[in-house]
Design a protein around this motif. Structure first.
Motif, PDB file in Angstrom:
ATOM      1  N   ASP A  95      65.290  67.872  42.733  1.00  0.00           N
ATOM      2  CA  ASP A  95      66.231  67.464  43.887  1.00  0.00           C
ATOM      3  C   ASP A  95      67.029  66.277  43.451  1.00  0.00           C
ATOM      4  OD1 ASP A  95      64.832  68.840  45.996  1.00  0.00           O
ATOM      5  OD2 ASP A  95      63.618  67.341  46.368  1.00  0.00           O
ATOM      6  N   ASN A  96      68.289  66.375  43.460  1.00  0.00           N
ATOM      7  CA  ASN A  96      69.373  65.663  42.548  1.00  0.00           C
ATOM      8  C   ASN A  96      70.460  65.368  43.679  1.00  0.00           C
ATOM      9  OD1 ASN A  96      70.575  68.344  42.813  1.00  0.00           O
ATOM     10  ND2 ASN A  96      70.446  68.604  40.604  1.00  0.00           N
ATOM     11  N   LEU A  97      71.495  64.717  43.033  1.00  0.00           N
ATOM     12  CA  LEU A  97      72.699  64.559  43.847  1.00  0.00           C
ATOM     13  C   LEU A  97      73.392  65.732  44.093  1.00  0.00           C
ATOM     14  CD1 LEU A  97      74.826  62.072  44.683  1.00  0.00           C
ATOM     15  CD2 LEU A  97      75.700  62.302  42.760  1.00  0.00           C
ATOM     16  N   GLU A  98      73.978  66.146  45.071  1.00  0.00           N
ATOM     17  CA  GLU A  98      74.726  67.108  45.514  1.00  0.00           C
ATOM     18  C   GLU A  98      76.169  66.541  45.740  1.00  0.00           C
ATOM     19  OE1 GLU A  98      74.253  70.367  45.351  1.00  0.00           O
ATOM     20  OE2 GLU A  98      72.235  70.244  44.787  1.00  0.00           O
ATOM     21  N   TRP A  99      76.915  66.119  44.863  1.00  0.00           N
ATOM     22  CA  TRP A  99      78.266  65.818  44.821  1.00  0.00           C
ATOM     23  C   TRP A  99      78.418  64.989  46.140  1.00  0.00           C
ATOM     24  CZ3 TRP A  99      79.576  66.322  39.986  1.00  0.00           C
ATOM     25  CH2 TRP A  99      78.796  67.284  39.294  1.00  0.00           C
ATOM     26  N   THR A 100      79.565  65.302  46.965  1.00  0.00           N
ATOM     27  CA  THR A 100      80.046  64.547  47.976  1.00  0.00           C
ATOM     28  C   THR A 100      78.775  64.643  49.174  1.00  0.00           C
ATOM     29  OG1 THR A 100      81.360  66.327  48.793  1.00  0.00           O
ATOM     30  CG2 THR A 100      82.518  64.612  47.518  1.00  0.00           C
ATOM     31  N   SER A 101      77.980  65.690  49.270  1.00  0.00           N
ATOM     32  CA  SER A 101      76.767  65.483  50.023  1.00  0.00           C
ATOM     33  C   SER A 101      75.790  64.521  49.690  1.00  0.00           C
ATOM     34  CB  SER A 101      76.382  67.097  50.215  1.00  0.00           C
ATOM     35  OG  SER A 101      77.353  67.780  50.585  1.00  0.00           O
TER      36      SER A 101
END
Length: 480
Positions: A433-439
């Motif tokens: 579970d990671n950073l989803e850019w602008t989301s």
């Protein structure tokens, strides 16, 4: 295609099939200012928002990530190299950072020691910010474009020299289609028509990297290619208008890049929409044609084309498909189980059709520019449940809707292979579970929960990750 149990797939995939997971540097590494790294465009764009300053702390947790991969049965791991760690200021005359090289070198060594194949992406969108300031990065034109090309050549050559003795699988660019639209996140004055310029620069930098690799570094057991993306676009009915719109959607979303690489010619729909999209010199065409040893595909879901073209102010998502009108809930009925904010819907039959379409259109010997069958690697495929991060820990671990997604999509993959599509590997998105850019961190695509709130970053596999392991344990033949 319908989902079936894993024992019905016993031995249906060839021995040596690559099965594992995918990530990207900015989305998981953290360590944003460690070991000489300088900012990428994302560090600046997301400075005061959810960002990758710490992310999943993977830069400092090599051993934990490798142990996780092994526990999930992976024999391949797709990850990307951060340009900002290798050449922090980006340019061909800027210093190379030996600590960045040492980090990735150690990681590659450890993966190989544990029997995990490194599948390395050279560029997964995190351009050094200095190059964006210097000449607009991949927006560059004219003399500035020459700067971009030479800076890119130097960067990829440094990577090939540092890691090419051990890395046998390379990807140049990830999802060119998405990247041309990412510019709205980090470029204040970006104009939609500039997407054709960015796309052209992606194509030629891809081709130049492949040309350098093939001339200077490639060995008989190594491959290099690109990871494209596509939803499957299905006509909503049997009308000619819907069929034409669906084809237009496929042409613009994937044919834009696939046709020149795999067929050696422009995509006719794209060329009509943007006459300058393929304004390459003959020397550039010569290295672009046939410039991929495999077909890398990122796929998540399916769209239905209604047959209408949106002529006035189409939403961004529609312009990615040639401004066709699309729906995933015809008559208010969802096409499949709806994921986080509609990305994705669970539609495994669309994945099956896409894999068949790729082989029929680009990768079989009868059509490919190099006149031989080209293998496909599924370089991303995954699911995010609506507002999963708000669930209890137990609910996140027991992710039944993600299990259902993978059950259907992996069955579809097997179905395509059984019908002659040469799929050589599958990498689920995402390991964590990671950073989803602008989301930000709200969407959860990982098969592993990461304890960010507690600050330990402990990795706990979800049911979906364990399902993927069981599936491939059954499906991959033990010997040829």
């Amino acid at each position: 295609m319908t989902a079936t149990t894993t024992d019905q797939h016993h031995g249906t995939l060839p021995a040596g099939f690559l099965r594992g997971f995918a990530t990207a540097s900015y989305q998981i590494e953290g360590g944003h200012d460690q070991d000489g790294r300088k900012p990428s465009v994302w560090d600046v764009a997301l400075k005061d928002k959810d960002n990758g300053d710490v992310a999943c702390n993977s830069y400092n947790m090599i051993e934990e990530d490798i142990a996780l991969l092994k526990s999930l049965g992976a024999n391949v791991y797709r990850f990307s190299i951060s340009w900002s760690r290798i050449v922090p200021l980006g340019g061909r005359n800027d210093p190379v950072e030996p600590r960045g090289i040492a980090h990735y070198s150690k990681f590659i060594d450890r993966l190989i020691e544990e029997g995990i194949t490194p599948f390395v992406t050279l560029f997964h969108w995190d351009l050094p910010y200095a190059l964006q300031e210097r000449y607009g990065g991949f927006r560059a034109t004219g003399e500035q474009r020459e700067e971009l090309l030479l800076d890119w050549d130097r960067y990829v050559r440094v990577c090939f020299e540092a890691f090419g003795d051990r890395v046998k699988h390379w990807i140049t660019h990830n999802e060119p289609l998405s990247y041309v639209y990412c510019h709205f996140a980090f470029t204040d004055d970006y104009k939609l028509d500039e997407k054709w310029t960015v796309g052209k620069n992606i194509l030629i930098t891809h081709a130049r990297a492949v040309d350098i690799y093939r001339k200077e570094f490639q060995r008989p057991d190594t491959v290099i290619g690109i990871a494209l993306q596509s939803e499957w676009v299905e006509p909503i009915d049997d009308s000619q208008a819907a069929k034409d719109a669906a084809q237009r959607g496929m042409d613009v979303s994937i044919g834009w890049f696939a046709d020149p690489i795999y067929l050696g010619k422009p995509n006719a729909t794209v060329e009509k929409l943007a006459p300058g999209a393929y304004d390459f010199t003959e020397a550039e065409w010569a290295i672009l044609r046939g410039s991929s040893d495999f077909f890398g595909i990122n796929h998540y879901s399916t769209q239905l084309a209604t047959g209408k073209i949106i002529t006035e102010d189409p939403p961004i998502i529609n312009t990615m498909f040639g401004s066709i009108e699309m729906t995933q809930e015809p008559g208010g009925v969802p096409i499949g189980h709806r994921g986080h904010d509609g990305h994705p819907y669970t539609v495994p039959w669309g994945f099956y059709k896409l894999l068949k379409y790729i082989h029929a259109t680009w990768t079989n010997a009868g059509v490919s520019y190099i006149h031989k069958d080209i293998p496909t690697y599924v370089t991303e495929n995954g699911y995010a449940e609506q507002d999963e991060r708000q669930y209890t820990f137990e609910e996140r671990i027991n992710d039944k809707n993600r299990v259902n997604y993978f059950e259907g999509y992996l069955a579809a993959l097997v179905g395509a292979v059984q019908e002659g599509v040469p799929v050589a590997g599958y990498m689920a998105w995402s390991l964590l579970d990671n950073l989803e850019w602008t989301s930000g961190y709200k969407p959860c695509f990982g098969v592993t929960v990461v304890d960010m709130d507690g600050g330990t970053f402990k990795r706990t596999p979800k049911s979906s990750g364990l399902y993927i392991k069981r599936f491939f344990d059954e499906a991959v033949a033990s010997k040829a």
